[in-house]
Design a protein around this motif. Structure first.
Motif, PDB file in Angstrom:
ATOM      1  N   VAL A 272      12.810  16.818  -2.499  1.00  0.00           N
ATOM      2  CA  VAL A 272      11.359  16.712  -2.601  1.00  0.00           C
ATOM      3  C   VAL A 272      10.996  15.397  -3.270  1.00  0.00           C
ATOM      4  N   GLY A 273      10.014  14.710  -2.732  1.00  0.00           N
ATOM      5  CA  GLY A 273       9.668  13.383  -3.219  1.00  0.00           C
ATOM      6  C   GLY A 273       9.098  13.364  -4.608  1.00  0.00           C
ATOM      7  N   SER A 274       9.008  12.172  -5.148  1.00  0.00           N
ATOM      8  CA  SER A 274       8.442  11.988  -6.483  1.00  0.00           C
ATOM      9  C   SER A 274       7.065  11.351  -6.401  1.00  0.00           C
ATOM     10  N   GLY A 275       6.357  11.580  -5.303  1.00  0.00           N
ATOM     11  CA  GLY A 275       5.030  11.014  -5.136  1.00  0.00           C
ATOM     12  C   GLY A 275       5.036   9.886  -4.127  1.00  0.00           C
ATOM     13  N   ASN A 276       3.850   9.336  -3.863  1.00  0.00           N
ATOM     14  CA  ASN A 276       3.751   8.269  -2.872  1.00  0.00           C
ATOM     15  C   ASN A 276       3.279   6.978  -3.521  1.00  0.00           C
ATOM     16  N   VAL A 277       3.338   5.907  -2.774  1.00  0.00           N
ATOM     17  CA  VAL A 277       3.073   4.584  -3.328  1.00  0.00           C
ATOM     18  C   VAL A 277       1.674   4.478  -3.919  1.00  0.00           C
ATOM     19  N   PHE A 278       0.687   5.072  -3.277  1.00  0.00           N
ATOM     20  CA  PHE A 278      -0.679   4.991  -3.785  1.00  0.00           C
ATOM     21  C   PHE A 278      -0.879   5.904  -4.998  1.00  0.00           C
ATOM     22  N   GLY A 279      -0.163   7.038  -5.014  1.00  0.00           N
ATOM     23  CA  GLY A 279      -0.246   7.916  -6.165  1.00  0.00           C
ATOM     24  C   GLY A 279       0.251   7.255  -7.425  1.00  0.00           C
ATOM     25  N   LYS A 280       1.312   6.471  -7.303  1.00  0.00           N
ATOM     26  CA  LYS A 280       1.869   5.792  -8.474  1.00  0.00           C
ATOM     27  C   LYS A 280       0.932   4.701  -8.980  1.00  0.00           C
ATOM     28  N   VAL A 281       0.373   3.957  -8.043  1.00  0.00           N
ATOM     29  CA  VAL A 281      -0.603   2.921  -8.415  1.00  0.00           C
ATOM     30  C   VAL A 281      -1.810   3.551  -9.103  1.00  0.00           C
ATOM     31  N   ALA A 282      -2.283   4.668  -8.538  1.00  0.00           N
ATOM     32  CA  ALA A 282      -3.459   5.342  -9.085  1.00  0.00           C
ATOM     33  C   ALA A 282      -3.182   5.921 -10.463  1.00  0.00           C
ATOM     34  N   LEU A 283      -2.013   6.544 -10.643  1.00  0.00           N
ATOM     35  CA  LEU A 283      -1.658   7.113 -11.944  1.00  0.00           C
ATOM     36  C   LEU A 283      -1.669   6.030 -13.021  1.00  0.00           C
ATOM     37  N   GLU A 284      -1.041   4.925 -12.736  1.00  0.00           N
ATOM     38  CA  GLU A 284      -0.952   3.848 -13.719  1.00  0.00           C
ATOM     39  C   GLU A 284      -2.335   3.321 -14.081  1.00  0.00           C
ATOM     40  N   ALA A 285      -3.162   3.083 -13.074  1.00  0.00           N
ATOM     41  CA  ALA A 285      -4.507   2.565 -13.341  1.00  0.00           C
ATOM     42  C   ALA A 285      -5.354   3.572 -14.111  1.00  0.00           C
ATOM     43  N   ALA A 286      -5.235   4.852 -13.749  1.00  0.00           N
ATOM     44  CA  ALA A 286      -6.026   5.889 -14.414  1.00  0.00           C
ATOM     45  C   ALA A 286      -5.645   6.029 -15.879  1.00  0.00           C
ATOM     46  N   TYR A 287      -4.343   6.052 -16.156  1.00  0.00           N
ATOM     47  CA  TYR A 287      -3.899   6.258 -17.526  1.00  0.00           C
ATOM     48  C   TYR A 287      -4.121   5.028 -18.409  1.00  0.00           C
ATOM     49  N   ILE A 288      -4.172   3.853 -17.802  1.00  0.00           N
ATOM     50  CA  ILE A 288      -4.400   2.640 -18.585  1.00  0.00           C
ATOM     51  C   ILE A 288      -5.878   2.339 -18.749  1.00  0.00           C
ATOM     52  N   ASP A 289      -6.648   2.485 -17.668  1.00  0.00           N
ATOM     53  CA  ASP A 289      -8.041   2.018 -17.668  1.00  0.00           C
ATOM     54  C   ASP A 289      -9.062   3.117 -17.374  1.00  0.00           C
TER      55      ASP A 289
END
Length: 398
Positions: A272-289
């Motif tokens: 089972v995957g660990s998420g997708n490329v846009f999910g990772k970008v979104a997580l980082e941006a959300a948690y930082i900004d």
């Protein structure tokens, strides 16, 4: 920037489960959906910009988690929940529900019992039963006003040397903050629960996906942050999906300090995957900004909640709102209407033209209740309450 949460955003042509369900299930488009737990708000601007920037690259191959993604999680947990975690503890997932399934597979044997506290998020039960395990319901106590944990029932269960299925459960799934009743468990409540479970070698799987949306009078405590012992006997799930309305991007985080437990979880997760490329970008941006967005969101949601409660108390007094301490979901007791569960759901959809979550899906203790999503522009709440009030009057139920 200032976010306008009153703005109406058309979602009917965006492949939305929430908004397309009416057409597919009821062959109707005039039913106001306030059920599934996604909000009708845009995500934070920094998240949208980060996704757009990544999309410009036009190559979307298999992603990995960059150090910056781990750092965003570590800093967010430290900043918001005063819990210092390490990079090695973090396992990225493609969603909390998938993580729950992997957890049952990892920490419960076929035929064993797993403890939950109903009424509770229905995928807890499905994760257990789909893995050929059995549910042990440590049902929450309800006094007509508030929900609390039933510690005596849990103690008695553990004190019985044998259960109907054999040895007692070695795993419990905790909803914190609790979905659907909206409790934000205090540190003392969590300590009491944790001590009982530790005494009986029972690991805690703590679903904390709603931990960011907590109202002013409450404070979320991450279960594993209470003690090293709790941390080493638990898995904590967090995700930006509910908070920042990006659940469709499928990104979540499991925090597992115990290496043996972590290895078992990863093995159970399998391919089972660990998420997708846009999910990772979104997580980082959300948690930082995303902090500015979150502050404004919580203020708006609390105003929505106050409006919702005030209207029901004044105009629809047969309904009883169990005031949530967190989440954008409201648990409403409709038993005084005198309708059985089937009649209630039929009435809401066919006569009031509103779609809420049937409380019975969260367990038998939810029969006669409805879970209502207030994560939407206030005009939707006003319209839903007007429809509900008029339909009740037409039925002479007020």
């Amino acid at each position: 920037m200032k976010y306008d949460f009153n703005k109406i955003i058309e979602r009917k042509k965006t492949d939305s489960i929430k908004w397309n369900f009416n057409k597919n299930e009821f062959n109707a488009e005039d039913i106001l959906p306030m059920w599934v737990a996604d909000m009708d708000f845009p995500c934070p601007e920094p998240v949208a910009e980060a996704i757009k920037k990544r999309a410009e690259h036009t190559v979307f191959g298999y992603p990995i988690e960059l150090d910056s993604c781990y750092e965003a999680v570590i800093e967010k947990v430290k900043r918001d929940y005063r819990w210092k975690i390490e990079k090695d503890w973090i396992v990225f997932c493609d969603g909390v529900v998938g993580g729950l399934y992997a957890s049952v597979k990892a920490f419960a044997q076929k035929g064993e019992e797993v403890i939950i506290q109903e009424p509770v998020f229905h995928h807890f039960r499905s994760a257990i039963e789909d893995n050929n395990c059995y549910v042990k319901n440590n049902e929450l106590s309800f006094d007509g006003e508030n929900y609390t944990m039933n510690y005596e029932d849990l103690k008695n269960y553990f004190h019985d040397s044998k259960t109907l299925m054999g040895n007692h459960a070695k795993m419990m799934i905790l909803s914190s903050p609790h979905n659907p009743v909206g409790r934000v468990w205090s540190k003392d409540e969590l300590m009491k629960l944790g001590e009982i479970c530790l005494e009986n070698n029972c690991v805690i799987i703590s679903d904390e996906i709603h931990c960011d949306v907590v109202f002013k009078r409450s404070q979320h405590t991450t279960f594993a942050s209470i003690s090293e012992e709790f941390a080493n006997h638990s898995v904590t799930f967090i995700a930006p999906g509910k908070t920042f309305n990006i659940s469709g991007l499928g990104e979540a985080v499991a925090i597992i300090p115990n290496k043996d437990m972590r290895d078992k979880f990863i093995a159970a997760r399998g391919a089972v995957g660990s998420g997708n490329v846009f999910g990772k970008v979104a997580l980082e941006a959300a948690y930082i900004d995303g902090e500015e967005y979150l502050l404004q969101l919580k203020e708006y949601l609390e105003d929505n909640l106050n409006y919702f409660i005030n209207h029901i108390e004044k105009k629809i007094p047969k309904l009883k709102v169990i005031r949530p301490e967190g989440t954008f979901l409201v648990w409403v007791d409709m038993r005084e209407l005198g309708l059985n569960n089937h009649e209630l759901n039929e009435f809401l959809v066919k006569e009031a033209k509103v779609k809420f979550n049937d409380g019975a899906i969260f367990g038998r203790a939810g029969e006669g209740f409805q879970r209502i999503n207030i994560g939407c522009p206030r005009i939707y709440i006003k319209e839903a309450l007007i429809r509900l009030e008029m339909a009740l009057r037409n039925r002479s139920l007020l």
